[in-house]
Design an enzyme around this catalytic site. Structure first.
Site, short mmCIF file in Angstrom:
data_model
loop_
_atom_site.label_atom_id
_atom_site.label_comp_id
_atom_site.label_asym_id
_atom_site.label_seq_id
_atom_site.Cartn_x
_atom_site.Cartn_y
_atom_site.Cartn_z
N ALA A 1 -39.30 -1.13 -51.99
CA ALA A 1 -39.80 -1.82 -53.19
C ALA A 1 -38.62 -2.15 -54.12
O ALA A 1 -37.61 -1.46 -54.11
CB ALA A 1 -40.81 -0.94 -53.92
N ASP A 2 -38.82 -3.20 -54.89
CA ASP A 2 -37.80 -3.59 -55.87
C ASP A 2 -38.51 -4.26 -57.04
O ASP A 2 -39.43 -5.06 -56.84
CB ASP A 2 -36.79 -4.55 -55.25
CG ASP A 2 -35.62 -4.83 -56.18
OD1 ASP A 2 -34.92 -3.86 -56.57
OD2 ASP A 2 -35.39 -5.99 -56.52
N THR A 3 -38.08 -3.92 -58.25
CA THR A 3 -38.72 -4.45 -59.46
C THR A 3 -37.69 -5.08 -60.38
O THR A 3 -36.61 -4.51 -60.60
CB THR A 3 -39.45 -3.32 -60.23
OG1 THR A 3 -40.42 -2.72 -59.37
CG2 THR A 3 -40.15 -3.85 -61.48
N GLY B 1 -41.41 -6.59 -55.56
CA GLY B 1 -41.53 -6.92 -54.15
C GLY B 1 -41.79 -5.64 -53.38
O GLY B 1 -41.19 -4.60 -53.69
#
Length: 196
Positions: A66-68, A103
């Site tokens: 995950a990436d924010t 994502g």
């Protein structure tokens, strides 16, 4: 059981909230950054890179990456590098609505499944003294966009449209839905290989 390719304590807490079983292996993947990619493309690329890097070490297990990022006026904002950067970010968000993009990527059985979730967050107008006080608390320093909606920054939030857990760092509903699509049983313990 699966692997979370992130050292984020917030992602760990969110997954614990829905009672799934997982291990943590922090990804060493090099992350993309900057405004050369659209924010939604950027977070998916980074989430996929994290999941793939860990899946190479654990090829028989399901891996979640995950990436924010926070986005406003075409620019993306990750974690601030220093106090001044945190102050400047919050001044830009003051009195405006920005987007939080996360994502997510499941890597399982050699296949990659990705999604992206966007939440609109409206900030109240903040006085410089309020921003300085908040930054001095230290809370913003390891947060994308320099604030924690689940922390004391809650006093600045006028409203959100979309997933609350996304703003914290992991859109839980999307994670569960994408896991189903990928064939990952979040609530089963299959032992070695984690095959459904």
């Amino acid at each position: 059981m699966f692997i979370l390719a992130s050292g984020s304590p917030r992602r760990k807490e969110l997954l614990q909230q829905i009672n799934v079983r997982f291990d943590i292996r922090i990804s060493t993947a090099e992350e993309f950054s900057g405004d050369e990619f659209a924010p939604t493309e950027l977070v998916v690329k980074n989430a996929a890179a994290k999941a793939k890097a860990v899946a190479r070490l654990y090829p028989n297990q399901a891996v979640l990456g995950a990436d924010t990022v926070v986005a406003l006026d075409g620019h993306t904002y990750g974690k601030p590098n220093n106090r001044e950067e945190a102050v400047q970010m919050l001044k830009k968000f003051s009195g405006r609505t920005h987007q939080v993009h996360t994502g997510i990527a499941w890597m399982y059985n050699g296949h990659l499944f990705t999604d992206v979730v966007t939440t609109d967050v409206e900030f109240a107008l903040m006085a410089d003294t309020e921003i300085e006080r908040y930054v001095d608390s230290g809370e913003p320093m390891d947060k994308a966009g320099a604030y924690a909606i689940q922390g004391s920054a809650a006093e600045f939030i006028v409203g959100i449209h979309g997933s609350y857990s996304n703003v914290v760092g992991l859109p839980l509903n999307a994670v569960v839905r994408l896991a189903r699509k990928a064939g990952v049983n979040l609530y089963g313990d299959y032992g070695e290989g984690f095959a459904p």
